[in-house]
Scaffold this motif. Structure first.
Motif, PDB file in Angstrom:
ATOM      1  N   ALA A  29       0.912  -1.221   0.070  1.00  0.00           N
ATOM      2  CA  ALA A  29       0.179  -0.098  -0.022  1.00  0.00           C
ATOM      3  C   ALA A  29       0.816   1.349  -0.069  1.00  0.00           C
ATOM      4  N   ASN A  30       2.053   1.297   0.631  1.00  0.00           N
ATOM      5  CA  ASN A  30       2.913   2.346   0.382  1.00  0.00           C
ATOM      6  C   ASN A  30       4.314   2.316  -0.033  1.00  0.00           C
ATOM      7  N   ALA A  31       4.309   1.496  -0.872  1.00  0.00           N
ATOM      8  CA  ALA A  31       5.752   1.136  -1.656  1.00  0.00           C
ATOM      9  C   ALA A  31       5.858   2.297  -2.675  1.00  0.00           C
ATOM     10  N   PRO A  32       7.043   2.451  -2.558  1.00  0.00           N
ATOM     11  CA  PRO A  32       7.580   3.816  -3.752  1.00  0.00           C
ATOM     12  C   PRO A  32       7.259   3.529  -5.080  1.00  0.00           C
ATOM     13  N   VAL A  33       7.040   1.957  -5.506  1.00  0.00           N
ATOM     14  CA  VAL A  33       6.642   1.656  -6.858  1.00  0.00           C
ATOM     15  C   VAL A  33       5.374   1.014  -6.926  1.00  0.00           C
ATOM     16  N   ARG A  34       4.491   1.523  -7.972  1.00  0.00           N
ATOM     17  CA  ARG A  34       3.171   0.949  -7.967  1.00  0.00           C
ATOM     18  C   ARG A  34       2.974   0.502  -9.505  1.00  0.00           C
ATOM     19  N   PRO A  35       2.301  -0.860  -9.643  1.00  0.00           N
ATOM     20  CA  PRO A  35       2.222  -1.606  -8.777  1.00  0.00           C
ATOM     21  C   PRO A  35       3.505  -2.292  -8.384  1.00  0.00           C
ATOM     22  N   PHE A  36       3.518  -2.795  -7.137  1.00  0.00           N
ATOM     23  CA  PHE A  36       4.851  -3.438  -6.516  1.00  0.00           C
ATOM     24  C   PHE A  36       4.690  -4.746  -6.460  1.00  0.00           C
ATOM     25  N   LYS A  37       5.808  -5.567  -7.119  1.00  0.00           N
ATOM     26  CA  LYS A  37       5.727  -6.798  -7.144  1.00  0.00           C
ATOM     27  C   LYS A  37       6.891  -7.344  -6.616  1.00  0.00           C
ATOM     28  N   GLN A  38       6.743  -8.351  -5.624  1.00  0.00           N
ATOM     29  CA  GLN A  38       8.185  -8.920  -5.111  1.00  0.00           C
ATOM     30  C   GLN A  38       9.198  -9.668  -6.350  1.00  0.00           C
ATOM     31  N   ALA A  39       8.500  -9.809  -7.509  1.00  0.00           N
ATOM     32  CA  ALA A  39       9.491 -10.603  -8.566  1.00  0.00           C
ATOM     33  C   ALA A  39      10.195  -9.475  -8.980  1.00  0.00           C
ATOM     34  N   GLY A  40      10.060  -8.192  -8.762  1.00  0.00           N
ATOM     35  CA  GLY A  40      10.707  -6.878  -9.270  1.00  0.00           C
ATOM     36  C   GLY A  40      11.778  -6.602  -8.382  1.00  0.00           C
ATOM     37  N   ILE A  41      11.969  -7.221  -7.381  1.00  0.00           N
ATOM     38  CA  ILE A  41      13.175  -7.097  -6.616  1.00  0.00           C
ATOM     39  C   ILE A  41      14.292  -7.817  -6.870  1.00  0.00           C
ATOM     40  N   GLU A  89       6.595   0.648 -16.929  1.00  0.00           N
ATOM     41  CA  GLU A  89       5.499   0.039 -16.609  1.00  0.00           C
ATOM     42  C   GLU A  89       4.714   0.658 -15.505  1.00  0.00           C
ATOM     43  N   GLU A  90       5.557   0.800 -14.537  1.00  0.00           N
ATOM     44  CA  GLU A  90       5.277   1.314 -13.182  1.00  0.00           C
ATOM     45  C   GLU A  90       5.305   2.960 -12.876  1.00  0.00           C
ATOM     46  N   GLU A  91       4.406   3.186 -11.864  1.00  0.00           N
ATOM     47  CA  GLU A  91       4.513   4.436 -11.317  1.00  0.00           C
ATOM     48  C   GLU A  91       5.260   4.348 -10.212  1.00  0.00           C
ATOM     49  N   VAL A  92       6.147   5.484  -9.926  1.00  0.00           N
ATOM     50  CA  VAL A  92       6.932   5.931  -9.055  1.00  0.00           C
ATOM     51  C   VAL A  92       6.611   6.849  -8.008  1.00  0.00           C
ATOM     52  N   ARG A  93       6.518   6.692  -6.765  1.00  0.00           N
ATOM     53  CA  ARG A  93       6.090   7.547  -5.758  1.00  0.00           C
ATOM     54  C   ARG A  93       7.397   7.860  -4.716  1.00  0.00           C
ATOM     55  N   ILE A  94       8.049   8.862  -4.925  1.00  0.00           N
ATOM     56  CA  ILE A  94       9.248   9.075  -3.916  1.00  0.00           C
ATOM     57  C   ILE A  94       8.874   9.992  -2.941  1.00  0.00           C
ATOM     58  N   PRO A  95       9.064   9.225  -1.575  1.00  0.00           N
ATOM     59  CA  PRO A  95       8.638  10.179  -0.424  1.00  0.00           C
ATOM     60  C   PRO A  95       9.574  11.340  -0.307  1.00  0.00           C
ATOM     61  N   PHE A  96       8.997  12.406   0.651  1.00  0.00           N
ATOM     62  CA  PHE A  96       9.902  13.521   0.793  1.00  0.00           C
ATOM     63  C   PHE A  96      10.876  13.348   1.630  1.00  0.00           C
ATOM     64  N   LYS A 126       5.885  11.992  -8.503  1.00  0.00           N
ATOM     65  CA  LYS A 126       4.791  11.044  -8.626  1.00  0.00           C
ATOM     66  C   LYS A 126       4.578  10.860 -10.089  1.00  0.00           C
ATOM     67  N   GLY A 127       4.795   9.733 -10.516  1.00  0.00           N
ATOM     68  CA  GLY A 127       4.438   9.315 -12.033  1.00  0.00           C
ATOM     69  C   GLY A 127       5.236   8.483 -12.465  1.00  0.00           C
ATOM     70  N   LYS A 128       5.012   8.064 -13.622  1.00  0.00           N
ATOM     71  CA  LYS A 128       5.822   6.910 -14.480  1.00  0.00           C
ATOM     72  C   LYS A 128       7.041   7.836 -14.963  1.00  0.00           C
ATOM     73  N   LEU A 129       8.130   7.038 -15.222  1.00  0.00           N
ATOM     74  CA  LEU A 129       9.452   7.441 -15.645  1.00  0.00           C
ATOM     75  C   LEU A 129       9.774   7.441 -17.275  1.00  0.00           C
ATOM     76  N   ILE A 130      10.300   8.317 -18.057  1.00  0.00           N
ATOM     77  CA  ILE A 130      10.554   8.221 -19.341  1.00  0.00           C
ATOM     78  C   ILE A 130      12.243   8.317 -19.420  1.00  0.00           C
ATOM     79  N   PHE A 131      12.482   7.002 -19.723  1.00  0.00           N
ATOM     80  CA  PHE A 131      13.982   6.705 -19.968  1.00  0.00           C
ATOM     81  C   PHE A 131      14.421   7.299 -21.391  1.00  0.00           C
ATOM     82  N   ALA A 132      15.052   8.140 -21.657  1.00  0.00           N
ATOM     83  CA  ALA A 132      16.011   8.606 -22.908  1.00  0.00           C
ATOM     84  C   ALA A 132      17.221   7.854 -23.052  1.00  0.00           C
ATOM     85  N   VAL A 133      17.112   6.977 -24.164  1.00  0.00           N
ATOM     86  CA  VAL A 133      18.576   6.241 -24.258  1.00  0.00           C
ATOM     87  C   VAL A 133      19.026   6.435 -25.574  1.00  0.00           C
TER      88      VAL A 133
END
Length: 252
Positions: A29-41, A89-96, A126-133
């Motif tokens: 519920a309060n993970a900085p990555v949403r959706p958060f999955k254990q498989a992503g660790i 794919e994920e949205e990131v929410r970095i706490p203050f 708060k939002g998704k990330l865009i990687f410029a590569v």
């Protein structure tokens, strides 16, 4: 006796990067990555691996320079000398009271894919990330939607940010980003290959000129008697018989 010491009576908050144990202990519920999955660790590191999302833009696309929508597990390729924008794919929410750091997995980075979009995520984002590569390597790089290629590290700040407003991030690739990278660019590897090709062409041209000069010289030596004979016939005039007048006659 009055204590004038300025040392705190209690230790302050500790700061540092999250370990894999901290990631695994997160509440969804309060993970900085949403959706958060254990498989992503990441099992080999203290980070969470973000996945390639539903949108990608390639700088040399031929279909009207449009953002490409990806289906689940759909793949795409980044050519050498090509820029790309990749939405996560994920949205990131970095706490203050935290900050994020991002990169590309070494297995993909070693192929020549370079992250040029930045390496940190501000507190309160708060939002998704865009990687410029950018593909700076010699070969085509293949990726697919859902592939986890972008590691995210979280570090604690020594204290919470004074700013309280969230920084709104992305939910898609905006059109104003596309204009700046339209077209194809040349990598150092491609430039070296082009110079090598040009050098080979110059050597071939020099060899051809040498062969042509040799053949022309031999032909001239062989044909010189005939040429001399022809010139003699054309330019050497034979003397003509001058007409003589009849002798004058007269009476003796």
């Amino acid at each position: 006796m009055v204590d004038n010491s300025t040392s705190p009576t209690e230790p302050g908050p500790t700061s540092g990067f999250w370990s894999d144990g901290t990631w695994k202990a997160l509440n969804i519920a309060n993970a900085p990555v949403r959706p958060f999955k254990q498989a992503g660790i990441d099992k080999d590191g203290a980070n969470y691996l973000l996945a390639v999302g539903e949108e990608v833009y390639l700088s040399t696309q031929s279909d009207g320079k449009k953002v490409k929508k990806l289906e689940d597990n759909e793949d795409f390729s980044i050519e050498p000398g090509q820029f790309a924008f990749i939405l996560t794919e994920e949205e990131v929410r970095i706490p203050f009271d935290k900050i994020g750091f991002i990169s590309i997995r070494a297995s993909v980075k070693f192929l020549g894919l370079v992250n040029i979009s930045g390496f940190h995520i501000d507190p309160g984002y708060k939002g998704k990330l865009i990687f410029a590569v950018f593909n700076a390597g010699p070969s085509r790089i293949h990726l697919r939607r859902g592939e986890r290629v972008f590691p995210l590290w979280i570090a604690d700040l020594d204290k919470k940010m004074q700013r309280t407003e969230w920084k709104t991030g992305y939910d898609k690739i905006p059109s104003n980003m596309i204009t700046a990278i339209s077209g194809e660019f040349t990598t150092a590897y491609q430039l070296a290959e082009q110079l090598k090709t040009a050098k080979a062409d110059i050597v071939e041209l020099k060899n051809f000129r040498l062969y042509a000069t040799t053949i022309a010289t031999v032909a001239l030596l062989v044909l010189s008697p005939y040429i001399k004979s022809t010139l003699d016939k054309l330019f050497i005039f034979q003397p003509t018989q001058s007409s003589t007048s009849a002798p004058a006659t007269g009476n003796p």
